[in-house]
Design a protein around this motif. Structure first.
Motif, PDB file in Angstrom:
ATOM      1  N   PHE A   1       0.849  -1.293  -0.208  1.00  0.00           N
ATOM      2  CA  PHE A   1      -0.079  -0.116  -0.012  1.00  0.00           C
ATOM      3  C   PHE A   1       0.964   1.305  -0.157  1.00  0.00           C
ATOM      4  O   PHE A   1       0.520   2.214  -0.698  1.00  0.00           O
ATOM      5  N   LEU A   2       1.749   1.425   0.778  1.00  0.00           N
ATOM      6  CA  LEU A   2       2.763   2.509   0.914  1.00  0.00           C
ATOM      7  C   LEU A   2       3.501   2.614  -0.266  1.00  0.00           C
ATOM      8  O   LEU A   2       3.983   3.678  -0.507  1.00  0.00           O
ATOM      9  N   LYS A   3       3.739   1.717  -1.128  1.00  0.00           N
ATOM     10  CA  LYS A   3       4.594   1.813  -2.521  1.00  0.00           C
ATOM     11  C   LYS A   3       3.620   2.544  -3.312  1.00  0.00           C
ATOM     12  O   LYS A   3       4.017   3.334  -4.098  1.00  0.00           O
ATOM     13  N   SER A   4       2.107   2.005  -3.295  1.00  0.00           N
ATOM     14  CA  SER A   4       1.379   2.740  -4.305  1.00  0.00           C
ATOM     15  C   SER A   4       0.891   4.313  -3.781  1.00  0.00           C
ATOM     16  O   SER A   4       0.624   4.924  -4.613  1.00  0.00           O
ATOM     17  N   VAL A   5       0.766   4.432  -2.621  1.00  0.00           N
ATOM     18  CA  VAL A   5       0.353   5.852  -2.051  1.00  0.00           C
ATOM     19  C   VAL A   5       1.539   5.984  -0.940  1.00  0.00           C
ATOM     20  O   VAL A   5       1.291   5.531   0.303  1.00  0.00           O
ATOM     21  N   PRO A   6       2.813   6.771  -1.287  1.00  0.00           N
ATOM     22  CA  PRO A   6       3.758   7.021  -0.546  1.00  0.00           C
ATOM     23  C   PRO A   6       3.000   8.023   0.613  1.00  0.00           C
ATOM     24  O   PRO A   6       2.335   8.774   0.525  1.00  0.00           O
ATOM     25  N   LEU A   7       3.782   7.864   1.930  1.00  0.00           N
ATOM     26  CA  LEU A   7       3.272   8.945   3.114  1.00  0.00           C
ATOM     27  C   LEU A   7       3.916  10.426   2.674  1.00  0.00           C
ATOM     28  O   LEU A   7       3.050  11.194   3.075  1.00  0.00           O
ATOM     29  N   HIS A   8       4.799  10.269   1.861  1.00  0.00           N
ATOM     30  CA  HIS A   8       5.328  11.808   1.544  1.00  0.00           C
ATOM     31  C   HIS A   8       6.240  11.823   0.529  1.00  0.00           C
ATOM     32  O   HIS A   8       6.826  10.749   0.172  1.00  0.00           O
ATOM     33  N   HIS A   9       6.411  12.872  -0.124  1.00  0.00           N
ATOM     34  CA  HIS A   9       7.463  12.696  -1.366  1.00  0.00           C
ATOM     35  C   HIS A   9       8.605  12.508  -1.113  1.00  0.00           C
ATOM     36  O   HIS A   9       9.430  12.133  -2.062  1.00  0.00           O
ATOM     37  N   SER A  10       9.225  12.686   0.194  1.00  0.00           N
ATOM     38  CA  SER A  10      10.582  12.362   0.549  1.00  0.00           C
ATOM     39  C   SER A  10      10.724  10.773   0.907  1.00  0.00           C
ATOM     40  O   SER A  10      12.019  10.313   1.079  1.00  0.00           O
TER      41      SER A  10
ATOM     42  N   LYS B   1      11.608   7.247   0.844  1.00  0.00           N
ATOM     43  CA  LYS B   1      12.475   6.340   0.284  1.00  0.00           C
ATOM     44  C   LYS B   1      12.590   4.885   0.735  1.00  0.00           C
ATOM     45  O   LYS B   1      12.538   4.692   1.831  1.00  0.00           O
ATOM     46  N   ILE B   2      12.505   3.859  -0.197  1.00  0.00           N
ATOM     47  CA  ILE B   2      12.478   2.413   0.112  1.00  0.00           C
ATOM     48  C   ILE B   2      14.077   1.968   0.428  1.00  0.00           C
ATOM     49  O   ILE B   2      14.814   2.257  -0.294  1.00  0.00           O
ATOM     50  N   ILE B   3      14.176   1.444   1.620  1.00  0.00           N
ATOM     51  CA  ILE B   3      15.435   1.058   2.038  1.00  0.00           C
ATOM     52  C   ILE B   3      15.570  -0.595   2.270  1.00  0.00           C
ATOM     53  O   ILE B   3      16.581  -1.342   2.148  1.00  0.00           O
ATOM     54  N   ALA B   4      14.545  -1.195   2.359  1.00  0.00           N
ATOM     55  CA  ALA B   4      14.208  -2.645   2.405  1.00  0.00           C
ATOM     56  C   ALA B   4      12.658  -2.769   2.079  1.00  0.00           C
ATOM     57  O   ALA B   4      11.842  -2.519   2.265  1.00  0.00           O
ATOM     58  N   ASP B   5      12.797  -4.055   1.176  1.00  0.00           N
ATOM     59  CA  ASP B   5      11.483  -4.545   0.498  1.00  0.00           C
ATOM     60  C   ASP B   5      11.467  -6.043   0.128  1.00  0.00           C
ATOM     61  O   ASP B   5      12.112  -6.418  -0.954  1.00  0.00           O
ATOM     62  N   ASN B   6      11.192  -6.824   1.042  1.00  0.00           N
ATOM     63  CA  ASN B   6      11.211  -8.255   1.102  1.00  0.00           C
ATOM     64  C   ASN B   6      10.124  -8.903   1.720  1.00  0.00           C
ATOM     65  O   ASN B   6       8.869  -8.210   1.856  1.00  0.00           O
ATOM     66  N   GLU B   7       9.947 -10.325   1.557  1.00  0.00           N
ATOM     67  CA  GLU B   7       8.876 -10.904   2.217  1.00  0.00           C
ATOM     68  C   GLU B   7       8.565 -10.640   3.467  1.00  0.00           C
ATOM     69  O   GLU B   7       7.513 -10.955   3.977  1.00  0.00           O
ATOM     70  N   THR B   8       9.532 -10.252   4.325  1.00  0.00           N
ATOM     71  CA  THR B   8       9.297 -10.068   5.904  1.00  0.00           C
ATOM     72  C   THR B   8       9.130  -8.602   6.355  1.00  0.00           C
ATOM     73  O   THR B   8       8.548  -8.277   7.367  1.00  0.00           O
ATOM     74  N   GLU B   9       9.652  -7.559   5.614  1.00  0.00           N
ATOM     75  CA  GLU B   9       9.692  -6.223   5.949  1.00  0.00           C
ATOM     76  C   GLU B   9       9.538  -5.235   4.704  1.00  0.00           C
ATOM     77  O   GLU B   9      10.285  -5.526   3.663  1.00  0.00           O
ATOM     78  N   PHE B  10       9.047  -4.063   4.922  1.00  0.00           N
ATOM     79  CA  PHE B  10       9.108  -2.987   4.118  1.00  0.00           C
ATOM     80  C   PHE B  10       9.628  -1.790   5.009  1.00  0.00           C
ATOM     81  O   PHE B  10       8.953  -1.376   6.100  1.00  0.00           O
ATOM     82  N   ARG B  11      10.645  -1.370   4.609  1.00  0.00           N
ATOM     83  CA  ARG B  11      11.433  -0.458   5.519  1.00  0.00           C
ATOM     84  C   ARG B  11      11.482   1.143   4.735  1.00  0.00           C
ATOM     85  O   ARG B  11      11.978   0.923   3.679  1.00  0.00           O
TER      86      ARG B  11
END
Length: 303
Positions: free
Chosen positions: A236-245, A247-257
């Motif tokens: 959800f946060l990839k499709s609608v980011p919280l803020h324009h700043s 940046k994704i630093i982890a995106d896997n089966e267990t965590e989205f950071r």
């Protein structure tokens, strides 16, 4: 404005008035309402005969039947359909926004819009007109956090900004640029006899670039934020980011950071709580503590 477009606008204005809670609208009241709304759009003056001809066109185009009740001496919509109601209220607002500006105007110099539909309000066309021609406006303003206390304001309007389906007026109040929720404005008046020099050097978008939503408090520092979510919330946060700043630093089966850089305002904290089921605040620690206290207080209230 072309006659055909003007006619459609007029029909939508009539529908808007007859959809109010008031069941029957007297002829004089309807005529005055349509006259004022069309004057705001610099349209051709109308009379009751024009309005009555519009009734037939409304039925042909929209399938909405308008009748006159002799007992109550008023017009009403017969067997109104709720879905059609919602569709044409939104359509009316779109016409208002587009036609409050002429074809040679640049929309972005008056309206700072997001990518979703706003709530309906009659103030918008009048406010756009006041901004466009640099007229001061006065209104009664409801302060929700002060138990609905109402105060009189006279301001110099500069921009309209939409955020989360609400419209906000950016205006100078005693030489300070402030934000007013349009939904809280009552008894709006435009001072057509007065003008002011609009400050065109304001970078309105820059005012909010380090904030979440429309809450801009320069006294709150800009901070680096790191948040962890579940993979599901991450989608959800990839499709609608919280803020324009963001940046994704982890995106896997267990965590989205993600990391963000902005002011930590109440609006931002509320946004975090809206997706708190998998939220872990990594930093800053004071934000982590703030979220923890909200959880604790909520737990106490609900046990």
């Amino acid at each position: 404005m072309g006659k055909k477009l003007e006619g459609i606008q007029r029909m939508l204005v009539i529908i808007n008035k007859l959809k109010e809670r008031q069941r029957y609208v007297p002829r004089e009241e309807l005529e005055e309402y349509v006259r004022l709304r069309m004057e705001e759009r610099d349209a051709t003056p109308v009379d009751i005969r024009t309005i009555q001809r519009d009734f037939k066109n409304i039925e042909d185009l929209f399938g909405i039947c308008i009748r006159f009740d002799k007992k109550w001496s008023g017009y009403y919509i017969n067997e109104e359909d709720s879905l059609i109601n919602e569709q044409y209220e939104r359509l009316l607002l779109n016409f208002d926004l587009l036609n409050a500006l002429d074809k040679t105007s640049n929309l972005h110099t008056y309206v700072l819009a997001e990518h979703h539909r706003p709530s309906d309000t009659e103030c918008l066309p009048a406010l756009i007109k006041a901004i466009k021609f640099s007229h001061p406006v006065a209104f009664d303003y409801i302060y929700v956090r002060e138990e609905g206390r109402m105060r009189k304001k006279k301001v110099l309007p500069h921009y309209l900004k939409e955020d989360q389906q609400r419209w906000y007026l950016l205006a100078y109040d005693n030489n300070m640029l402030k934000t007013f929720n349009v939904d809280c404005i009552r008894n709006l008046r435009i001072y057509y006899e007065e003008t002011f020099k609009r400050d065109m050097d304001i970078d309105a978008n820059d005012l909010f670039k380090d904030s979440y939503g429309i809450w801009n408090q320069p006294d709150i520092p800009i901070e680096d934020i790191e948040l962890s979510y579940s993979a599901l919330d991450g989608r959800f946060l990839k499709s609608v980011p919280l803020h324009h700043s963001q940046k994704i630093i982890a995106d896997n089966e267990t965590e989205f950071r993600i990391t963000l850089r902005l002011r930590i305002t109440n609006d931002f904290v509320m946004a975090l709580l809206a997706r708190s089921s998998s939220l872990t605040v990594i930093k800053p620690l004071h934000l982590r503590e703030r979220i923890r206290k909200v959880y604790e207080e909520a737990l106490q209230r609900n046990t």
